[in-house]
Scaffold this active site. Structure first.
Site, PDB file in Angstrom:
ATOM      1  N   ASP A  14       0.850  -1.192   0.000  1.00 38.05           N
ATOM      2  CA  ASP A  14       0.000   0.000   0.000  1.00 38.05           C
ATOM      3  C   ASP A  14       0.882   1.236   0.000  1.00 38.05           C
ATOM      4  OD1 ASP A  14      -2.424   1.595   0.287  1.00 38.05           O
ATOM      5  OD2 ASP A  14      -1.811   1.915   2.357  1.00 38.05           O
ATOM      6  N   SER A  15       0.272   2.359  -0.348  1.00 38.39           N
ATOM      7  CA  SER A  15       1.000   3.630  -0.353  1.00 38.39           C
ATOM      8  C   SER A  15       1.351   4.093   1.064  1.00 38.39           C
ATOM      9  CB  SER A  15       0.148   4.702  -1.037  1.00 38.39           C
ATOM     10  OG  SER A  15      -1.104   4.814  -0.381  1.00 38.39           O
ATOM     11  N   TYR A  46      -0.332   8.507  -2.830  1.00 37.19           N
ATOM     12  CA  TYR A  46      -0.186   8.195  -4.248  1.00 37.19           C
ATOM     13  C   TYR A  46      -1.305   8.861  -5.072  1.00 37.19           C
ATOM     14  CZ  TYR A  46       3.224   4.318  -3.570  1.00 37.19           C
ATOM     15  OH  TYR A  46       4.328   3.551  -3.299  1.00 37.19           O
ATOM     16  N   GLY A  47      -2.423   9.141  -4.424  1.00 37.04           N
ATOM     17  CA  GLY A  47      -3.614   9.638  -5.118  1.00 37.04           C
ATOM     18  C   GLY A  47      -3.376  10.758  -6.127  1.00 37.04           C
ATOM     19  N   CYS A  77      -3.947  -1.070  -2.233  1.00 35.10           N
ATOM     20  CA  CYS A  77      -4.162   0.352  -2.507  1.00 35.10           C
ATOM     21  C   CYS A  77      -4.971   0.510  -3.807  1.00 35.10           C
ATOM     22  CB  CYS A  77      -2.788   1.004  -2.652  1.00 35.10           C
ATOM     23  SG  CYS A  77      -2.804   2.720  -3.175  1.00 35.10           S
ATOM     24  N   ASN A  78      -6.039   1.260  -3.745  1.00 33.58           N
ATOM     25  CA  ASN A  78      -6.877   1.453  -4.943  1.00 33.58           C
ATOM     26  C   ASN A  78      -6.128   2.177  -6.053  1.00 33.58           C
ATOM     27  OD1 ASN A  78     -10.057   0.890  -4.320  1.00 33.58           O
ATOM     28  ND2 ASN A  78      -8.912   1.406  -2.478  1.00 33.58           N
ATOM     29  N   THR A  79      -5.379   3.212  -5.687  1.00 36.87           N
ATOM     30  CA  THR A  79      -4.666   4.001  -6.693  1.00 36.87           C
ATOM     31  C   THR A  79      -3.635   3.141  -7.422  1.00 36.87           C
ATOM     32  OG1 THR A  79      -4.943   5.902  -5.217  1.00 36.87           O
ATOM     33  CG2 THR A  79      -3.434   6.170  -7.069  1.00 36.87           C
ATOM     34  N   GLU A 156      -6.232  11.309   7.719  1.00 37.68           N
ATOM     35  CA  GLU A 156      -4.846  11.321   8.193  1.00 37.68           C
ATOM     36  C   GLU A 156      -4.583  12.423   9.218  1.00 37.68           C
ATOM     37  OE1 GLU A 156      -1.864  10.630   5.225  1.00 37.68           O
ATOM     38  OE2 GLU A 156      -2.692   8.617   4.944  1.00 37.68           O
ATOM     39  N   CYS A 188     -11.326   3.574  -1.958  1.00 35.57           N
ATOM     40  CA  CYS A 188     -10.085   4.079  -1.363  1.00 35.57           C
ATOM     41  C   CYS A 188      -9.930   3.448   0.021  1.00 35.57           C
ATOM     42  CB  CYS A 188     -10.149   5.604  -1.247  1.00 35.57           C
ATOM     43  SG  CYS A 188      -8.745   6.335  -0.371  1.00 35.57           S
ATOM     44  N   HIS A 190      -8.913   4.491   2.755  1.00 36.15           N
ATOM     45  CA  HIS A 190      -9.232   5.308   3.934  1.00 36.15           C
ATOM     46  C   HIS A 190     -10.730   5.487   4.178  1.00 36.15           C
ATOM     47  CE1 HIS A 190      -5.035   6.193   3.552  1.00 36.15           C
ATOM     48  NE2 HIS A 190      -5.025   7.140   4.465  1.00 36.15           N
TER      49      HIS A 190
END
Ligand code: I24
Ligand code: DGL
Length: 272
Positions: A14-15, A46-47, A77-79, A156, A188, A190
């Site tokens: 993941d990022s 990363y988004g 990670c989706n991105t 975050e 995402c 988060h």
């Protein structure tokens, strides 16, 4: 441990720390699996990054975990999934799974009206990967997607429960409210933390799909399919690698996963 044994770990990349939402689900559904997690916290998020850069970073993480002899790779990670999954899948010889296919499939199963929404980072929405996935399986689906670049910073900065979160989320989701969706994909890592706020803003009639949780169900099915389950019922080690501060990673991951003595190591990915 033999090179091909089922006792090898499952790798998660993941990022940053967001992919821990997927790991938490994995620990619940697959308690006998050993887990290696790599979060590129130093280069998160990363988004907003260009696709080429996200692909390069994702390859660096993949190579690192392949050297640790993982039996399966989860791009949590989706991105990263949106831009790098296909290329990585084609070039490595272990099963690789991303978060987009499972989330899309779950959305199509849940939707009665065929009106599906997706929210995610700029990179995920720009890639149109969710739309492609949905249309590949169900071409008549009405798909509406929206980038929500303010959501990750809210989580975050520990404000995911605040009045600021409520205001920003309801304002951001306004264009989607008009779309008469019956299903919305949380595209995402988060967003599960914002779930109550998102549900409230979009309306109770909309079914929210947590891509991460759906992914772990698919990981479980893939382990069955490839005969890769670890049936050894002993306490499993979880090792976490971060490109950033191990202390900060440990604080967040420890709290999130309810583990006091987390095994966290700092690593460098850059000049590999
Ligand atoms: N949640 C996330 N990222 C953070 C955070 C958070 N700080 C507080 N909380 N920081 O993601 C990101 C930047 N850090 C990362 C670590 O190294 C240094 C830089 C969501 C996490 C999802 C599991 C809020 C918070 C928390 C504990 C658990 C959950 C949570 F402190 F949302
Ligand atoms: N992990 C990312 C995702 O799921 C969110 C954080 C980032 O932008 O790196 O898209």
């Amino acid at each position: 441990m033999s090179v091909l044994s089922n006792e090898r770990p499952i790798g998660f990349i993941d990022s940053g720390v967001g992919g821990l939402t997927v790991v938490k689900e994995a620990m619940r559904q697959l308690p006998n699996e050993e887990i290696l997690y790599l979060g590129d916290t130093a280069r998160c998020p990363y988004g907003p990054r260009p696709a080429e850069q996200v692909i390069e970073f994702t390859w660096q993480m993949t190579r690192f975990l392949l050297k640790k002899n993982i039996k399966m790779l989860v791009i949590a990670c989706n991105t990263a999934t949106a831009v790098a999954l296909e290329e990585i899948k084609k070039n490595v010889d272990i099963p690789v799974i991303g978060v987009i296919q499972p989330g899309s499939r779950a959305a199509l199963k849940a939707s009665k009206t065929g009106r599906v929404g997706i929210i995610g980072t700029l990179g995920t929405i720009k890639s149109d990967s969710y739309r492609h996935e949905l249309h590949e399986k169900a071409p008549d689906t009405y798909v509406s997607s929206l980038a929500c670049p303010k959501f990750v910073p809210i989580v975050e900065s520990n404000q995911y429960n605040s009045s600021v979160a409520k205001k920003v989320v309801s304002q951001t989701l306004l264009p989607l409210k008009k779309e008469k969706l019956d299903t919305l994909i949380l595209g995402c890592t988060h967003y599960p933390l914002l779930r109550p706020v998102i549900q409230n803003a979009i309306g109770q009639q909309v079914t929210l799909i947590d891509s991460g949780a759906e992914t772990v169900s698919d990981v479980s099915a893939l382990l069955d399919y490839f005969n890769l389950n670890n049936y050894e019922q002993t306490a499993k080690t979880k090792t976490f690698y971060t490109t950033g501060s191990p202390k900060m990673f440990k604080d967040i991951a420890g709290e999130w996963l309810n583990i006091t003595d987390l095994n966290v190591e700092h690593i460098d990915l850059g000049g590999e």
